[in-house]
Structures are given as structure tokens and as C-alpha cells.
Motif scaffolding. Structure first.
Motif, PDB file in Angstrom:
ATOM      1  N   GLU A  72      24.493  75.225  61.110  1.00 30.48           N
ATOM      2  CA  GLU A  72      24.501  76.410  60.260  1.00 30.48           C
ATOM      3  C   GLU A  72      23.384  77.375  60.667  1.00 30.48           C
ATOM      4  N   ALA A  73      22.840  77.190  61.852  1.00 26.82           N
ATOM      5  CA  ALA A  73      21.780  78.072  62.340  1.00 26.82           C
ATOM      6  C   ALA A  73      22.288  79.510  62.393  1.00 26.82           C
ATOM      7  N   LYS A  74      21.378  80.459  62.200  1.00 31.17           N
ATOM      8  CA  LYS A  74      21.714  81.878  62.332  1.00 31.17           C
ATOM      9  C   LYS A  74      21.217  82.329  63.698  1.00 31.17           C
ATOM     10  N   TRP A  75      22.137  82.628  64.580  1.00 29.22           N
ATOM     11  CA  TRP A  75      21.799  83.056  65.938  1.00 29.22           C
ATOM     12  C   TRP A  75      21.402  84.519  65.909  1.00 29.22           C
ATOM     13  N   ILE A  76      20.228  84.812  66.459  1.00 30.89           N
ATOM     14  CA  ILE A  76      19.607  86.129  66.334  1.00 30.89           C
ATOM     15  C   ILE A  76      19.672  86.952  67.610  1.00 30.89           C
ATOM     16  N   VAL A  94      23.247  80.217  84.787  1.00 29.50           N
ATOM     17  CA  VAL A  94      22.744  81.300  83.945  1.00 29.50           C
ATOM     18  C   VAL A  94      21.484  80.796  83.261  1.00 29.50           C
ATOM     19  N   ASP A  95      20.393  81.532  83.451  1.00 25.00           N
ATOM     20  CA  ASP A  95      19.096  81.238  82.825  1.00 25.00           C
ATOM     21  C   ASP A  95      18.986  82.160  81.612  1.00 25.00           C
ATOM     22  N   PHE A  96      18.857  81.568  80.421  1.00 28.06           N
ATOM     23  CA  PHE A  96      18.835  82.373  79.204  1.00 28.06           C
ATOM     24  C   PHE A  96      17.896  81.795  78.152  1.00 28.06           C
ATOM     25  N   THR A  97      17.546  82.640  77.204  1.00 20.89           N
ATOM     26  CA  THR A  97      16.833  82.217  75.999  1.00 20.89           C
ATOM     27  C   THR A  97      17.641  82.685  74.801  1.00 20.89           C
ATOM     28  N   ALA A  98      17.838  81.777  73.870  1.00 21.53           N
ATOM     29  CA  ALA A  98      18.539  82.098  72.621  1.00 21.53           C
ATOM     30  C   ALA A  98      17.569  81.890  71.470  1.00 21.53           C
ATOM     31  N   ARG A  99      17.457  82.893  70.627  1.00 19.43           N
ATOM     32  CA  ARG A  99      16.600  82.798  69.436  1.00 19.43           C
ATOM     33  C   ARG A  99      17.487  82.634  68.209  1.00 19.43           C
ATOM     34  N   GLY A 105      15.481  78.075  57.805  1.00 14.51           N
ATOM     35  CA  GLY A 105      14.986  79.444  57.934  1.00 14.51           C
ATOM     36  C   GLY A 105      13.864  79.615  58.938  1.00 14.51           C
ATOM     37  N   LYS A 106      13.470  78.542  59.617  1.00 14.16           N
ATOM     38  CA  LYS A 106      12.382  78.619  60.601  1.00 14.16           C
ATOM     39  C   LYS A 106      12.896  79.224  61.915  1.00 14.16           C
ATOM     40  N   ALA A 107      12.151  80.196  62.446  1.00  9.50           N
ATOM     41  CA  ALA A 107      12.521  80.825  63.712  1.00  9.50           C
ATOM     42  C   ALA A 107      12.260  79.853  64.861  1.00  9.50           C
ATOM     43  N   GLU A 108      13.254  79.718  65.734  1.00 10.34           N
ATOM     44  CA  GLU A 108      13.130  78.839  66.888  1.00 10.34           C
ATOM     45  C   GLU A 108      13.789  79.517  68.085  1.00 10.34           C
ATOM     46  N   LYS A 109      13.571  78.929  69.267  1.00  6.46           N
ATOM     47  CA  LYS A 109      14.237  79.438  70.462  1.00  6.46           C
ATOM     48  C   LYS A 109      14.536  78.275  71.393  1.00  6.46           C
TER      49      LYS A 109
END
Length: 131
Positions: A72-76, A94-99, A105-109
Motif C-alpha cells: 500500500e506504499a504511495k509511490w512519489i 536501467v539504473d533508477f531510484t524510486a521514492r 507514512g515514512k519516506a523511503e527510497k
């Protein structure tokens, strides 16, 4: 929010969803590159589209219970650092970062280099290495 903002594609391309990832999600078009598939898969996670994720995951590495891994994470935000073809035919990375915000509710990446394989006209996600 204005209507234009709410229709932007979740993959952060700055394009409307209808012109970006939706044609892939509806199987109207195939993702032409590994990066396009990566973006469409990110959008599928953001929209909780398990069917698309399953169909674009290579059968040899597909988890048995993918539906449970879609949180249920909210992808930002998605940031593509680079994408490149391998020396092996029909393989790309593909090299990527997803936040995202986790369910608390804790921000992660997450930073990953994903590996893709093209079979026929279709790209598939194989696996990834977390950085």
C-alpha cells in the motif's frame, strides 16, 4: 489540483498518462525499450496493477505470490539515472531510484539496477540489484 496535473503519468515523464504508460497497460502498444518498460512497471506499481506486473515479469523469475508484494506504499517519484544495452543480444539495464512513502507514512527510497530481456516484440523484467 487542476485537471492537467491529475492526469500526469505516475512514471514522472511529465507526459499525460494516456500518452505515456496507459497504452502499454492496455496492451495497445508494446514498450519499445527496457526504459519504457521500466517506467510502465513503476506506473503499474503506483496504480496497483498486478496483472501488468505479472505479464511483464519473465516467467523464470516471477515470484509465486506477486499480489502480496504490491504494498500500500504511495509511490512519489521515479528518477532514471541511465539505461543501456548489454553486450548480450536483447538484454538491457536501467539504473533508477524510486521514492515512496511506506504504509506508516515514512519516506523511503530504493535504488536498483534492473535487468530486462527482450523476447520477440516484448521486453520482460528479469531481476535487479539493489544499490
Amino acid at each position: 489540483m487542476n485537471k492537467k496535473t491529475t492526469n500526469l503519468c505516475p512514471c514522472c515523464s511529465a507526459k499525460p498518462y494516456q500518452e505515456c504508460c496507459e497504452p502499454y497497460h492496455l496492451w495497445v502498444k508494446n514498450a519499445p525499450t527496457a526504459e519504457a518498460l521500466m517506467r510502465s512497471r513503476y506506473s503499474a506499481y503506483a496504480m496497483r496493477n498486478a496483472e501488468y506486473l505479472i505479464k511483464t515479469w519473465h516467467p523464470k523469475t516471477l515470484p509465486k505470490r506477486l499480489d502480496e508484494t504490491i504494498s500500500e506504499a504511495k509511490w512519489i517519484e521515479l528518477v532514471i539515472h541511465r539505461s543501456w544495452d548489454s553486450d548480450i543480444d536483447n538484454e538491457a539495464f536501467v539504473d533508477f531510484t524510486a521514492r515512496y512513502r511506506n504504509i506508516n507514512g515514512k519516506a523511503e527510497k530504493m535504488h536498483e539496477i534492473s535487468r530486462f530481456l527482450k523476447q520477440g516484440e516484448h521486453w520482460f523484467y528479469i531481476d535487479g540489484e539493489f544499490i
